[in-house]
Motif scaffolding. Sequence first.
Motif, PDB file in Angstrom:
ATOM      1  N   GLU A   1      34.408 128.628  48.430  1.00  0.00           N
ATOM      2  CA  GLU A   1      33.501 128.641  47.276  1.00  0.00           C
ATOM      3  C   GLU A   1      32.834 127.275  47.092  1.00  0.00           C
ATOM      4  O   GLU A   1      31.634 127.180  46.839  1.00  0.00           O
ATOM      5  N   ALA A   2      33.616 126.218  47.223  1.00  0.00           N
ATOM      6  CA  ALA A   2      33.075 124.862  47.091  1.00  0.00           C
ATOM      7  C   ALA A   2      32.044 124.587  48.180  1.00  0.00           C
ATOM      8  O   ALA A   2      30.972 124.031  47.923  1.00  0.00           O
ATOM      9  N   GLU A   3      32.335 125.016  49.392  1.00  0.00           N
ATOM     10  CA  GLU A   3      31.400 124.808  50.501  1.00  0.00           C
ATOM     11  C   GLU A   3      30.117 125.608  50.295  1.00  0.00           C
ATOM     12  O   GLU A   3      29.022 125.115  50.570  1.00  0.00           O
ATOM     13  N   ALA A   4      30.224 126.817  49.793  1.00  0.00           N
ATOM     14  CA  ALA A   4      29.038 127.638  49.521  1.00  0.00           C
ATOM     15  C   ALA A   4      28.153 126.965  48.471  1.00  0.00           C
ATOM     16  O   ALA A   4      26.925 126.938  48.610  1.00  0.00           O
ATOM     17  N   SER A   5      28.762 126.391  47.449  1.00  0.00           N
ATOM     18  CA  SER A   5      27.997 125.683  46.414  1.00  0.00           C
ATOM     19  C   SER A   5      27.318 124.453  46.991  1.00  0.00           C
ATOM     20  O   SER A   5      26.150 124.180  46.711  1.00  0.00           O
ATOM     21  N   TRP A   6      28.028 123.716  47.782  1.00  0.00           N
ATOM     22  CA  TRP A   6      27.510 122.505  48.416  1.00  0.00           C
ATOM     23  C   TRP A   6      26.326 122.841  49.325  1.00  0.00           C
ATOM     24  O   TRP A   6      25.290 122.185  49.272  1.00  0.00           O
ATOM     25  N   LYS A   7      26.473 123.886  50.118  1.00  0.00           N
ATOM     26  CA  LYS A   7      25.388 124.307  51.006  1.00  0.00           C
ATOM     27  C   LYS A   7      24.159 124.749  50.216  1.00  0.00           C
ATOM     28  O   LYS A   7      23.023 124.467  50.605  1.00  0.00           O
ATOM     29  N   LYS A   8      24.387 125.438  49.101  1.00  0.00           N
ATOM     30  CA  LYS A   8      23.281 125.906  48.267  1.00  0.00           C
ATOM     31  C   LYS A   8      22.433 124.727  47.779  1.00  0.00           C
ATOM     32  O   LYS A   8      21.203 124.789  47.797  1.00  0.00           O
ATOM     33  N   VAL A   9      23.077 123.661  47.374  1.00  0.00           N
ATOM     34  CA  VAL A   9      22.355 122.468  46.906  1.00  0.00           C
ATOM     35  C   VAL A   9      21.585 121.834  48.064  1.00  0.00           C
ATOM     36  O   VAL A   9      20.410 121.471  47.918  1.00  0.00           O
TER      37      VAL A   9
ATOM     38  N   ARG B   1      18.524 123.739  48.887  1.00  0.00           N
ATOM     39  CA  ARG B   1      17.497 123.681  47.847  1.00  0.00           C
ATOM     40  C   ARG B   1      16.554 122.497  48.043  1.00  0.00           C
ATOM     41  O   ARG B   1      15.361 122.579  47.763  1.00  0.00           O
TER      42      ARG B   1
END
Length: 160
Positions: free
Chosen positions: A117-125, A128
């Motif tokens: 989950e943390a990696e998915a959030s990091w990748k999303k940023v 962007r």
Amino acid sequence: MQMKTGVEQSVYAVLLLNMLPERAVLHSEVISEQLGVSPTYFQKLLRKLVSADIIKSAPGVKGGFKLNKDPEDIRVYDIYVAVEGQQSLYSPSGILDDMLELEKDDRCCVLEELMDEAEASWKKVLKRETIASLSEDINSRRFTDNITDLKKWVEEKMVV
């Protein structure tokens, strides 16, 4: 987790190339000197960026590097993947499995879902932000004199 400096150096190299006019290039030695990076190491980073089609090289005496895509189409994540690859940042080592003496079929990692989950959030940023958005951010900040000086440096060092 700590990102290697190669990603940072690559992002700033691409930002420098974004300052070039249409037909101009910058030599790798000039960029590595500006970034304070070993030219040999920096060549490896540039090859990775070329392989990822983020930048392109122009051979010859008047050769160098320039962007291969519009800055709006170059995401920071693209540069990260070009330099670091697609591997996950977290890989469970089986510590909990060993502590609980679990059999192979019962193995688990309570951190894996959290890390995913943390990696998915990091990748999303990272996905962007683009080179265009970073350039806009740099140009809108209080150090406009410094940016003007850097752009002059690029103009002096570029090869047309």
